[in-house]
Write a protein that holds these residues in place. Structure first.
Motif, PDB file in Angstrom:
ATOM      1  N   VAL A 187       0.862  -1.176   0.000  1.00  0.00           N
ATOM      2  CA  VAL A 187       0.000   0.000   0.000  1.00  0.00           C
ATOM      3  C   VAL A 187       0.902   1.231   0.000  1.00  0.00           C
ATOM      4  O   VAL A 187       1.857   1.318   0.765  1.00  0.00           O
ATOM      5  N   CYS A 188       0.607   2.156  -0.896  1.00  0.00           N
ATOM      6  CA  CYS A 188       1.383   3.397  -1.013  1.00  0.00           C
ATOM      7  C   CYS A 188       0.404   4.553  -0.950  1.00  0.00           C
ATOM      8  O   CYS A 188      -0.274   4.857  -1.935  1.00  0.00           O
ATOM      9  N   GLY A 189       0.306   5.168   0.208  1.00  0.00           N
ATOM     10  CA  GLY A 189      -0.633   6.259   0.395  1.00  0.00           C
ATOM     11  C   GLY A 189      -0.100   7.578  -0.134  1.00  0.00           C
ATOM     12  O   GLY A 189       1.013   7.648  -0.667  1.00  0.00           O
ATOM     13  N   PRO A 190      -0.867   8.636  -0.021  1.00  0.00           N
ATOM     14  CA  PRO A 190      -0.410   9.959  -0.436  1.00  0.00           C
ATOM     15  C   PRO A 190       0.850  10.351   0.327  1.00  0.00           C
ATOM     16  O   PRO A 190       1.085   9.904   1.448  1.00  0.00           O
ATOM     17  N   GLU A 191       1.655  11.191  -0.300  1.00  0.00           N
ATOM     18  CA  GLU A 191       2.935  11.553   0.301  1.00  0.00           C
ATOM     19  C   GLU A 191       2.737  12.194   1.675  1.00  0.00           C
ATOM     20  O   GLU A 191       1.871  13.043   1.870  1.00  0.00           O
ATOM     21  N   LYS A 246       5.892   7.524  -0.601  1.00  0.00           N
ATOM     22  CA  LYS A 246       6.366   8.367  -1.700  1.00  0.00           C
ATOM     23  C   LYS A 246       6.286   9.827  -1.306  1.00  0.00           C
ATOM     24  O   LYS A 246       5.207  10.370  -1.074  1.00  0.00           O
ATOM     25  N   THR A 247       7.427  10.446  -1.193  1.00  0.00           N
ATOM     26  CA  THR A 247       7.541  11.899  -1.131  1.00  0.00           C
ATOM     27  C   THR A 247       8.712  12.245  -2.039  1.00  0.00           C
ATOM     28  O   THR A 247       9.789  11.653  -1.893  1.00  0.00           O
ATOM     29  N   PHE A 291      -7.232   4.352  -9.298  1.00  0.00           N
ATOM     30  CA  PHE A 291      -6.600   5.485  -8.621  1.00  0.00           C
ATOM     31  C   PHE A 291      -7.648   6.515  -8.236  1.00  0.00           C
ATOM     32  O   PHE A 291      -8.510   6.884  -9.037  1.00  0.00           O
ATOM     33  N   ASN A 292      -7.572   6.985  -7.001  1.00  0.00           N
ATOM     34  CA  ASN A 292      -8.525   7.979  -6.494  1.00  0.00           C
ATOM     35  C   ASN A 292      -7.871   9.360  -6.511  1.00  0.00           C
ATOM     36  O   ASN A 292      -7.030   9.656  -5.657  1.00  0.00           O
ATOM     37  N   PRO A 293      -8.257  10.235  -7.455  1.00  0.00           N
ATOM     38  CA  PRO A 293      -7.622  11.554  -7.526  1.00  0.00           C
ATOM     39  C   PRO A 293      -7.934  12.445  -6.333  1.00  0.00           C
ATOM     40  O   PRO A 293      -7.255  13.448  -6.109  1.00  0.00           O
ATOM     41  N   ALA A 294      -8.929  12.079  -5.538  1.00  0.00           N
ATOM     42  CA  ALA A 294      -9.247  12.872  -4.346  1.00  0.00           C
ATOM     43  C   ALA A 294      -8.299  12.573  -3.198  1.00  0.00           C
ATOM     44  O   ALA A 294      -8.257  13.314  -2.217  1.00  0.00           O
ATOM     45  N   SER A 295      -7.534  11.492  -3.311  1.00  0.00           N
ATOM     46  CA  SER A 295      -6.562  11.174  -2.269  1.00  0.00           C
ATOM     47  C   SER A 295      -5.348  12.065  -2.443  1.00  0.00           C
ATOM     48  O   SER A 295      -4.976  12.419  -3.562  1.00  0.00           O
ATOM     49  N   GLY A 296      -4.734  12.405  -1.352  1.00  0.00           N
ATOM     50  CA  GLY A 296      -3.524  13.210  -1.453  1.00  0.00           C
ATOM     51  C   GLY A 296      -3.773  14.590  -2.024  1.00  0.00           C
ATOM     52  O   GLY A 296      -3.331  14.917  -3.124  1.00  0.00           O
ATOM     53  N   ALA A 297      -4.486  15.422  -1.285  1.00  0.00           N
ATOM     54  CA  ALA A 297      -4.809  16.760  -1.770  1.00  0.00           C
ATOM     55  C   ALA A 297      -3.566  17.596  -2.042  1.00  0.00           C
ATOM     56  O   ALA A 297      -3.608  18.571  -2.780  1.00  0.00           O
ATOM     57  N   ASN A 298      -2.427  17.195  -1.456  1.00  0.00           N
ATOM     58  CA  ASN A 298      -1.196  17.963  -1.656  1.00  0.00           C
ATOM     59  C   ASN A 298      -0.374  17.452  -2.827  1.00  0.00           C
ATOM     60  O   ASN A 298       0.760  17.873  -3.015  1.00  0.00           O
ATOM     61  N   GLU A 299      -0.942  16.572  -3.652  1.00  0.00           N
ATOM     62  CA  GLU A 299      -0.232  16.054  -4.817  1.00  0.00           C
ATOM     63  C   GLU A 299      -0.818  16.678  -6.077  1.00  0.00           C
ATOM     64  O   GLU A 299      -1.968  16.414  -6.445  1.00  0.00           O
ATOM     65  N   SER A 300      -0.039  17.481  -6.752  1.00  0.00           N
ATOM     66  CA  SER A 300      -0.553  18.265  -7.877  1.00  0.00           C
ATOM     67  C   SER A 300      -0.826  17.433  -9.116  1.00  0.00           C
ATOM     68  O   SER A 300      -1.512  17.894 -10.031  1.00  0.00           O
ATOM     69  N   SER A 301      -0.297  16.213  -9.179  1.00  0.00           N
ATOM     70  CA  SER A 301      -0.431  15.384 -10.379  1.00  0.00           C
ATOM     71  C   SER A 301      -1.630  14.453 -10.328  1.00  0.00           C
ATOM     72  O   SER A 301      -1.806  13.638 -11.236  1.00  0.00           O
ATOM     73  N   ASN A 302      -2.454  14.537  -9.304  1.00  0.00           N
ATOM     74  CA  ASN A 302      -3.518  13.543  -9.131  1.00  0.00           C
ATOM     75  C   ASN A 302      -4.439  13.422 -10.330  1.00  0.00           C
ATOM     76  O   ASN A 302      -4.761  12.322 -10.778  1.00  0.00           O
ATOM     77  N   ASP A 303      -4.903  14.556 -10.861  1.00  0.00           N
ATOM     78  CA  ASP A 303      -5.833  14.488 -11.992  1.00  0.00           C
ATOM     79  C   ASP A 303      -5.167  13.877 -13.217  1.00  0.00           C
ATOM     80  O   ASP A 303      -5.789  13.109 -13.952  1.00  0.00           O
ATOM     81  N   ARG A 304      -3.909  14.212 -13.424  1.00  0.00           N
ATOM     82  CA  ARG A 304      -3.178  13.658 -14.570  1.00  0.00           C
ATOM     83  C   ARG A 304      -2.962  12.163 -14.402  1.00  0.00           C
ATOM     84  O   ARG A 304      -3.123  11.384 -15.352  1.00  0.00           O
TER      85      ARG A 304
END
Length: 266
Positions: A34-38, A97-98, A214-227
């Motif tokens: 499991v690799c969660g948001p940074e 991942k950070t 992939f859930n783009p709503a996860s990791g609000a501080n990750e700018s690439s989520n939508d991409r």
């Protein structure tokens, strides 16, 4: 030091805008990881442990009986403590991942001798072009970060990141990918990554279809989520050609040109 359930955590890093979020999404499709948001905690703690080790060990040893190995164990335990809730909830091995992790891979190796370290490298010109589109701000002052406004600052960070990764290449538990190879040949690159991580080859198909889970709503501080929520494609390769003007490109080449040449980008 092993993780809470007996397996050392996996650490993923690279220059910002190099594809680290795509890597997170791919790794997170595995049933065993499991690799969660940074979290952004790992590089901060690794940097602090390195600073203490460099500046304060004589006092710690003399006055407190604390040697370097003991210091490493305590910081490893602290990092594991932050990862423990997700690990306990999922029952899986943890990957963190950070992007800035890569700047501290040498120290993370001291803290976690058995941890797989994964770095990703992307053409520095594309990295700078992407960074200059970001609206990232200092959380304390609200001012734009230099790497999003100054191509020289962005290029320097890219060089620091790729050189930090290069310093690990003799480490048998370090794996490096190229972003361009990953998006051009995803099956082969994912197969190599999963083999390195000890994951079953059956996981490759799910990773190739990462966008469906992939859930783009996860990791609000990750700018690439939508991409990253889209299927893998090659659209972002060479974006610098249209995005950087001549002065920006010249600036990047003055700073990053030697590293770009060593890596075969120019």
């Amino acid at each position: 030091m092993q993780g809470i359930i007996g397996q050392a955590p996996i650490f993923i890093g690279g220059a910002p805008r190099s594809g680290t979020t795509l890597l997170r999404a791919i790794v997170n499709t595995s049933k065993g990881i499991v690799c969660g948001p940074e979290s952004r905690i790992v590089p901060a703690l690794a940097a602090l442990s390195s600073q203490i080790e460099q500046l304060h060990m004589p006092v710690l040893e003399r006055q407190y009986g604390l040697d370097a190995d003991m210091l490493h164990q305590r910081f490893a335990s602290t990092i594991n403590g932050f990862l423990a809730p997700l690990q306990a909830e999922s029952g899986c091995r943890i990957a963190e991942k950070t992007p800035a992790n890569i700047l501290h891979f040498t120290q993370l190796r001291r803290l976690f001798p058995g941890s797989p370290l994964v770095g990703i490298v992307r053409d520095g010109r594309d990295v700078v072009a992407s960074l200059l589109t970001m609206d990232w701000r200092d959380s304390r002052t609200g001012q734009p970060l230099a790497i999003t406004r100054d191509p020289a600052a962005a290029a320097r960070l890219w060089v620091q990141s790729v050189e930090a990764g290069a310093a690990m290449r003799e480490d048998p538990n370090y794996f490096e990918l190229r972003y361009e190879a990953l998006v051009r040949h995803p099956r082969d690159m994912i197969a190599g990554l999963f083999a390195f991580l000890g994951e079953d080859s059956d996981a490759i198909e799910a990773a190739l279809d990462h966008a469906s889970t992939f859930n783009p709503a996860s990791g609000a501080n990750e700018s690439s989520n939508d991409r990253v929520a889209q299927p893998i494609d090659t659209r972002s390769i060479g974006r610098w050609r249209a995005a950087l003007d001549a002065s920006q490109h010249d600036c990047v080449m003055r700073i990053a040109g030697p590293a770009l040449s060593r890596l075969g980008y120019v």
